[in-house]
Scaffold this active site. Structure first.
Site, mmCIF file in Angstrom:
data_model
loop_
_atom_site.group_PDB
_atom_site.id
_atom_site.type_symbol
_atom_site.label_atom_id
_atom_site.label_comp_id
_atom_site.label_asym_id
_atom_site.label_seq_id
_atom_site.Cartn_x
_atom_site.Cartn_y
_atom_site.Cartn_z
ATOM 1 N N HIS A 71 -2.617 1.159 -3.736
ATOM 2 C CA HIS A 71 -1.796 2.376 -3.714
ATOM 3 C C HIS A 71 -0.460 2.093 -3.041
ATOM 4 O O HIS A 71 -0.382 1.366 -2.048
ATOM 5 C CB HIS A 71 -2.521 3.527 -3.014
ATOM 6 C CG HIS A 71 -2.838 3.287 -1.565
ATOM 7 N ND1 HIS A 71 -1.995 3.660 -0.545
ATOM 8 C CD2 HIS A 71 -3.911 2.717 -0.965
ATOM 9 C CE1 HIS A 71 -2.540 3.345 0.620
ATOM 10 N NE2 HIS A 71 -3.701 2.767 0.393
ATOM 11 N N ASP A 73 1.530 4.805 -2.174
ATOM 12 C CA ASP A 73 1.828 5.930 -1.297
ATOM 13 C C ASP A 73 1.399 5.613 0.129
ATOM 14 O O ASP A 73 0.500 4.792 0.365
ATOM 15 C CB ASP A 73 1.168 7.213 -1.794
ATOM 16 C CG ASP A 73 -0.355 7.135 -1.808
ATOM 17 O OD1 ASP A 73 -0.888 6.121 -2.305
ATOM 18 O OD2 ASP A 73 -1.013 8.077 -1.332
ATOM 19 N N ASP A 102 -1.045 -1.050 4.983
ATOM 20 C CA ASP A 102 -1.793 -0.062 4.198
ATOM 21 C C ASP A 102 -0.886 0.600 3.165
ATOM 22 O O ASP A 102 -0.406 1.696 3.367
ATOM 23 C CB ASP A 102 -2.390 0.986 5.134
ATOM 24 C CG ASP A 102 -3.387 1.898 4.445
ATOM 25 O OD1 ASP A 102 -3.841 1.562 3.335
ATOM 26 O OD2 ASP A 102 -3.708 2.955 5.008
ATOM 27 N N GLU A 131 -3.345 7.856 -3.057
ATOM 28 C CA GLU A 131 -4.626 7.514 -2.440
ATOM 29 C C GLU A 131 -4.768 8.171 -1.087
ATOM 30 O O GLU A 131 -5.861 8.572 -0.697
ATOM 31 C CB GLU A 131 -4.749 5.992 -2.293
ATOM 32 C CG GLU A 131 -6.151 5.501 -1.909
ATOM 33 C CD GLU A 131 -6.401 5.453 -0.407
ATOM 34 O OE1 GLU A 131 -7.561 5.273 0.010
ATOM 35 O OE2 GLU A 131 -5.431 5.595 0.379
ATOM 36 N N GLU A 132 -3.633 8.324 -0.401
ATOM 37 C CA GLU A 132 -3.654 8.928 0.921
ATOM 38 C C GLU A 132 -3.773 10.452 0.851
ATOM 39 O O GLU A 132 -4.001 11.100 1.864
ATOM 40 C CB GLU A 132 -2.383 8.552 1.693
ATOM 41 C CG GLU A 132 -2.191 7.057 1.912
ATOM 42 C CD GLU A 132 -3.190 6.467 2.885
ATOM 43 O OE1 GLU A 132 -4.092 7.191 3.337
ATOM 44 O OE2 GLU A 132 -3.066 5.267 3.186
ATOM 45 N N GLU A 160 -7.331 -2.886 0.180
ATOM 46 C CA GLU A 160 -7.299 -2.122 1.428
ATOM 47 C C GLU A 160 -7.361 -3.063 2.640
ATOM 48 O O GLU A 160 -7.958 -4.143 2.564
ATOM 49 C CB GLU A 160 -8.469 -1.143 1.486
ATOM 50 C CG GLU A 160 -8.335 0.058 0.575
ATOM 51 C CD GLU A 160 -7.290 1.053 1.055
ATOM 52 O OE1 GLU A 160 -6.912 0.993 2.249
ATOM 53 O OE2 GLU A 160 -6.845 1.878 0.242
ATOM 54 N N HIS A 345 -1.676 3.506 9.679
ATOM 55 C CA HIS A 345 -1.467 4.915 10.002
ATOM 56 C C HIS A 345 -0.890 5.122 11.407
ATOM 57 O O HIS A 345 -0.785 6.257 11.854
ATOM 58 C CB HIS A 345 -2.755 5.732 9.856
ATOM 59 C CG HIS A 345 -3.242 5.846 8.451
ATOM 60 N ND1 HIS A 345 -4.113 6.847 8.042
ATOM 61 C CD2 HIS A 345 -3.003 5.123 7.342
ATOM 62 C CE1 HIS A 345 -4.376 6.703 6.759
ATOM 63 N NE2 HIS A 345 -3.713 5.669 6.304
#
Length: 370
Positions: A71, A73, A102, A131-132, A160, A345
């Protein structure tokens, strides 16, 4: 040939808070086209879960068909970064920026790996911009499109950030499922001095939550930890000191292993609540079912590549939150392997330059072994 560090920087520099569209996909497409990939981009969905851009890139034909999924995003950066979250900066041996681990770094590593390995069979990239977020119009829509065209992979690796302490120490072969359930108990508002004229919903909700909290769903199994139920929100919204409220609400989250099913859990909670508050409203959403790719050819292929390139024996694990592997597992064997997850994150998310290059080498070795 794309340089993994420069490509990661370019992807980070294209701001792509979920749901992502536009420039970040431009960067990836421009990197893939010279490598012989046929690139298709499409936008799906409407607010509130969309619109979402997706990218499907395919090189070669026939078998075997190996897919890499990921992903573009990212989660919102938040305040307090040392440098700009979308202004990639190298300080020492680390590259900083939102998405570094990530998972823009892993996508860049796979593209760089594909540039090193001659095409054999079919190689595809399944890349979403959601995905997030809710993931409603992301990977599920990519899978639909691939299935319609007969492009179902034989196996898939999701990039991931699975590594815990050093690159290569963990491969995810499954994930727990996730469901969130909202409960609203309806009463009748009134004056606290006249309780017989009111109907307080709070005690009924509290009793229901106490019974829910006491539930032991299972004890786990060989590959999964026990399922757990957590109360994550509780509210009445009553600012007065002399009013019995007319409504009380709670939200619970359940992370569950492959001994449970999301819809069954929602129904079980509904039955518990109904015993204490027959008129309560209970609404649940399953964000993903638990899945397991039994140890076998795919995990052996990936762990073998890690061992030969990095000298690390990877642990097979199902820990952590959900990922889009939950969707891909419906169509083919899937495992997850990528960078260290220590800063994902977080403020000042960063990846070691050496890890970007080493991950590229591992992905290239996987491609050679498929």
């Amino acid at each position: 040939m794309p340089d993994v560090v420069e490509l990661t920087k370019a992807l980070i520099g294209a701001e792509s808070v979920t749901p992502a569209r536009g420039s970040v996909f431009d960067v990836l497409e421009q990197a893939l086209l010279p490598l012989g990939f046929r690139v298709e981009r499409f936008v799906e969905g409407e607010a509130p879960d969309g619109p979402v851009e997706n990218l499907l890139a395919v090189r070669g034909h026939g078998g075997p068909h190996f897919a890499f999924a990921g992903h573009l995003d990212v989660v919102p950066p938040g305040e307090g970064w040392t440098s700009g979250a979308f202004a990639p900066e190298i300080r020492g041996e680390l590259l900083y920026g939102r998405g570094a681990v990530d998972m823009k770094g892993a996508i860049a590593a796979f593209v760089a790996a594909a540039a090193q390995v001659p095409a054999r069979g079919t190689t595809s990239l399944i890349i979403t911009g959601d995905e997030e977020g809710p993931a409603t119009y992301g990977t599920p829509k990519l899978i639909e499109r691939m299935t319609e065209r007969g492009l179902v992979p034989d196996c898939c690796v999701v990039g991931e950030p699975t590594s815990a302490h050093r690159l290569g120490d963990t491969i995810k072969i499954g994930r727990r499922g996730s469901t969130v359930i909202d409960i609203a108990v309806i009463g009748r508002q009134g004056h606290v001095a006249y309780p017989h004229l009111a109907d307080n919903p709070v005690p009924r909700l509290v009793r229901a939550l106490a019974e829910i909290d006491a539930i032991v769903l299972d004890k786990g199994n060989a590959w999964f930890q026990p399922s757990n139920i957590e109360v994550i929100d509780l509210g009445v919204g009553n600012k007065a000191t002399n009013v019995i409220p007319g409504r009380a609400a709670a939200r619970i989250s359940i992370r569950f292993n492959d001994q449970q099913r999301g819809p069954d859990l929602i129904e079980r909670i509904r039955e518990v609540v109904a015993r204490h508050a027959p008129n309560a409203e209970v609404h649940g959403r399953v964000y993903g079912e638990a899945f397991l790719t039994e140890p076998g050819p795919l995990s052996e292929l990936v762990s073998g590549a890690i061992r030969d390139v990095l000298g690390v024996d990877a642990e097979l694990s199902t820990t952590g939150g959900t990922s889009d592997a939950r969707f891909l597992s419906r169509v083919c064997p899937v495992v997850e392997f990528g960078l260290l997850n220590a800063t994902m994150h977080k403020l000042d998310e960063a990846v070691a330059l050496a890890d970007l290059r080493a991950l590229t080498d591992v992905y290239a070795e996987i491609l050679r072994r498929v």
